[in-house]
Design an enzyme around this catalytic site. Structure first.
Site, PDB file in Angstrom:
ATOM      1  N   CYS A   1       0.844  -1.194   0.000  1.00  0.00           N
ATOM      2  CA  CYS A   1       0.000   0.000   0.000  1.00  0.00           C
ATOM      3  C   CYS A   1       0.887   1.255   0.000  1.00  0.00           C
ATOM      4  O   CYS A   1       1.716   1.428   0.900  1.00  0.00           O
ATOM      5  CB  CYS A   1      -0.887  -0.010   1.241  1.00  0.00           C
ATOM      6  SG  CYS A   1      -1.870   1.494   1.463  1.00  0.00           S
TER       7      CYS A   1
ATOM      8  N   CYS B   1       0.094   3.429   3.462  1.00  0.00           N
ATOM      9  CA  CYS B   1       0.580   3.065   4.803  1.00  0.00           C
ATOM     10  C   CYS B   1       1.703   2.036   4.792  1.00  0.00           C
ATOM     11  O   CYS B   1       2.298   1.772   5.837  1.00  0.00           O
ATOM     12  CB  CYS B   1      -0.584   2.547   5.652  1.00  0.00           C
ATOM     13  SG  CYS B   1      -1.114   0.861   5.212  1.00  0.00           S
TER      14      CYS B   1
ATOM     15  N   CYS C   1      -6.059  -2.416   0.695  1.00  0.00           N
ATOM     16  CA  CYS C   1      -5.041  -2.551   1.726  1.00  0.00           C
ATOM     17  C   CYS C   1      -5.605  -3.314   2.915  1.00  0.00           C
ATOM     18  O   CYS C   1      -6.745  -3.072   3.339  1.00  0.00           O
ATOM     19  CB  CYS C   1      -4.544  -1.174   2.167  1.00  0.00           C
ATOM     20  SG  CYS C   1      -3.291  -1.257   3.479  1.00  0.00           S
TER      21      CYS C   1
ATOM     22  N   CYS D   1      -5.242  -0.399   6.105  1.00  0.00           N
ATOM     23  CA  CYS D   1      -5.846   0.939   6.138  1.00  0.00           C
ATOM     24  C   CYS D   1      -7.022   0.960   5.171  1.00  0.00           C
ATOM     25  O   CYS D   1      -7.415  -0.067   4.628  1.00  0.00           O
ATOM     26  CB  CYS D   1      -4.820   2.034   5.818  1.00  0.00           C
ATOM     27  SG  CYS D   1      -4.367   2.167   4.077  1.00  0.00           S
TER      28      CYS D   1
ATOM     29  N   ASP E   1      21.517   0.628 -16.548  1.00  0.00           N
ATOM     30  CA  ASP E   1      21.420  -0.564 -15.706  1.00  0.00           C
ATOM     31  C   ASP E   1      20.540  -1.607 -16.392  1.00  0.00           C
ATOM     32  O   ASP E   1      19.370  -1.344 -16.672  1.00  0.00           O
ATOM     33  CB  ASP E   1      20.825  -0.156 -14.354  1.00  0.00           C
ATOM     34  CG  ASP E   1      20.736  -1.304 -13.377  1.00  0.00           C
ATOM     35  OD1 ASP E   1      21.097  -2.438 -13.746  1.00  0.00           O
ATOM     36  OD2 ASP E   1      20.288  -1.067 -12.241  1.00  0.00           O
TER      37      ASP E   1
END
EC number: 6.3.5.13
Length: 409
Positions: A197, A200, A213, A216, A333
């Site tokens: 999430c 949170c 989530c 939350c 990269d």
């Protein structure tokens, strides 16, 4: 749009001249150098060129060039549209696009994810289109949750109408501070960057397209538009069969976003959809080129999410050429290659080329996928028998192939 101030007119004219010279001398398509010259002479040129237009900004990790083209095609039903059709998606490219078509009342600009807050602040665009976020060019861009956080801050307090893919949790979080959001269920096949999430940090429970989530209240919003296989369902419950010429699930998702955006401009689906069906190629993507009895279909894939979509379009019956570079526009990269599941290529003749062919060769070897290493793309093509061939390449490798085999719109 209103008359530009004299300084801006001069900057715009000199920028167009620089772009023309760039094309004439074979140095490029002019979509960047023209904007750089214009901004050098008038630093506020982008703001002045954007004024008095109805403008949409399109941002995502994958699909923004295609979606920009689809939205542009749809809005031409309403009038002339300025757009950065070949993907020059930073302010210099935006200046070039708007300067090239100063009189167009509409504009659709593809915007690099990192530059979206700056471009939104400068142009005060009325519509912002947000589709997906996944790891890409980590040596250049920030972690994607930081990009989503920048989007949240940029949209907070702005009157822009946001069209956002609610199937991507990071996009949903990034868009949720906007004053007005139209949610589109466009799908999210690549989920490896969105299991936590962003609000949170708790785990996300994902069931089919839905997500929420566990710790939350953050959850998937109810969509206004829904992609349902070959159809798009609009906010009134009407179904629209897409019948696109562009292949694959990702492009159906792009089209759903484009239809929602077109309606934000006041264009009904029955008028927008025929325009979307006319699009056959986007800056060379999905183009087929011919060489010595071989038909090469060109597919662009620049990160794990993009490779997943390219595999969806690619035909299992065809031999395939893979080409990977690691120049500046690609990101230096190449560790992202290890996030791609190449086992889907088992059973196909695989040719490997590009500047970083050894990196890709090692990845395929570990995945147990047989391949043949080639020193050049031309050598890879010549080694295959006449017939249909798929090509998947990342950005600069793709552009090099287009230059050698002929550019397509």
């Amino acid at each position: 749009m209103s008359q530009l101030p004299l300084r801006a007119q001069l900057a715009s004219a000199l920028g167009r001249t620089a772009a023309t010279l760039s094309r004439a001398t074979g140095r490029g398509d002019g979509s960047v150098i023209g904007g750089r010259v214009g901004l050098l002479l008038e630093p506020d040129l982008l703001r002045k060129l954007a004024a008095d237009r109805r403008l949409a900004l399109v941002s995502a990790t994958n699909g923004k060039t295609t979606t920009t083209r689809l939205i542009t095609a749809a809005l031409r039903e309403l009038g002339d549209v300025a757009s950065n059709a070949f993907g020059a998606n930073m302010p210099a490219g935006h200046v070039s696009a708007l300067s090239t078509n100063k009189a167009a009342p509409y504009a659709v600009l593809e915007v690099d994810e990192k530059y979206l807050p700056e471009v939104l602040d400068t142009t005060e665009a009325g519509v912002v289109v947000l589709m997906n976020l996944s790891r890409d060019q980590m040596d250049r861009a920030a972690e994607i949750w930081l990009l989503a956080q920048k989007w949240r801050r940029a949209l907070d307090g702005k009157p822009a109408h946001v069209i956002a893919n609610c199937d991507d949790p990071l996009v949903t979080w990034g868009a949720s501070t906007a004053a007005r959001v139209t949610w589109v269920a466009g799908g999210q096949r690549w989920r490896e960057d969105s299991w936590c999430c962003p609000e949170c940090g708790g785990p996300l429970d994902r069931k089919a397209a839905d997500w929420a989530c566990r710790e939350c209240t953050f959850h998937r919003p109810e969509p206004n538009w829904v992609l349902d296989d070959e159809d798009v369902i609009d906010p009134r419950g009407d179904r629209w069969r897409l019948n696109l010429k562009l292949p694959g699930l990702a492009n159906r998702s792009n089209a759903a976003i484009a239809l929602a955006t077109a309606e934000a401009f006041g264009l009904a689906p029955h008028l927008a959809l025929p325009r979307l069906r006319e699009v056959t190629s986007v800056a060379g993507r999905y183009t087929t080129v011919e060489r010595d009895g071989r038909s090469l279909r060109l597919l662009l894939a620049k990160n794990p999410a993009g490779w997943l979509e390219a595999f969806d379009v690619s035909s299992a019956e065809r031999p395939i050429i893979l080409s990977v570079n690691a120049q500046g526009p690609d990101g230096r990269d190449t560790s992202w290659l290890w996030d791609v599941d190449y086992r889907i290529l088992n059973g196909r003749p695989v040719q490997v080329t590009g500047e970083r062919r050894l990196d890709l060769a090692l990845r395929l070897d570990v995945a147990g996928v047989p391949f043949t290493l080639r020193d050049s793309f031309g050598q890879a093509v010549a080694s295959l028998p006449p017939g249909d061939i798929d090509v998947i390449a990342n950005y600069t490798a793709f552009q090099a192939i287009r230059t050698e085999f002929g550019r397509a719109e």
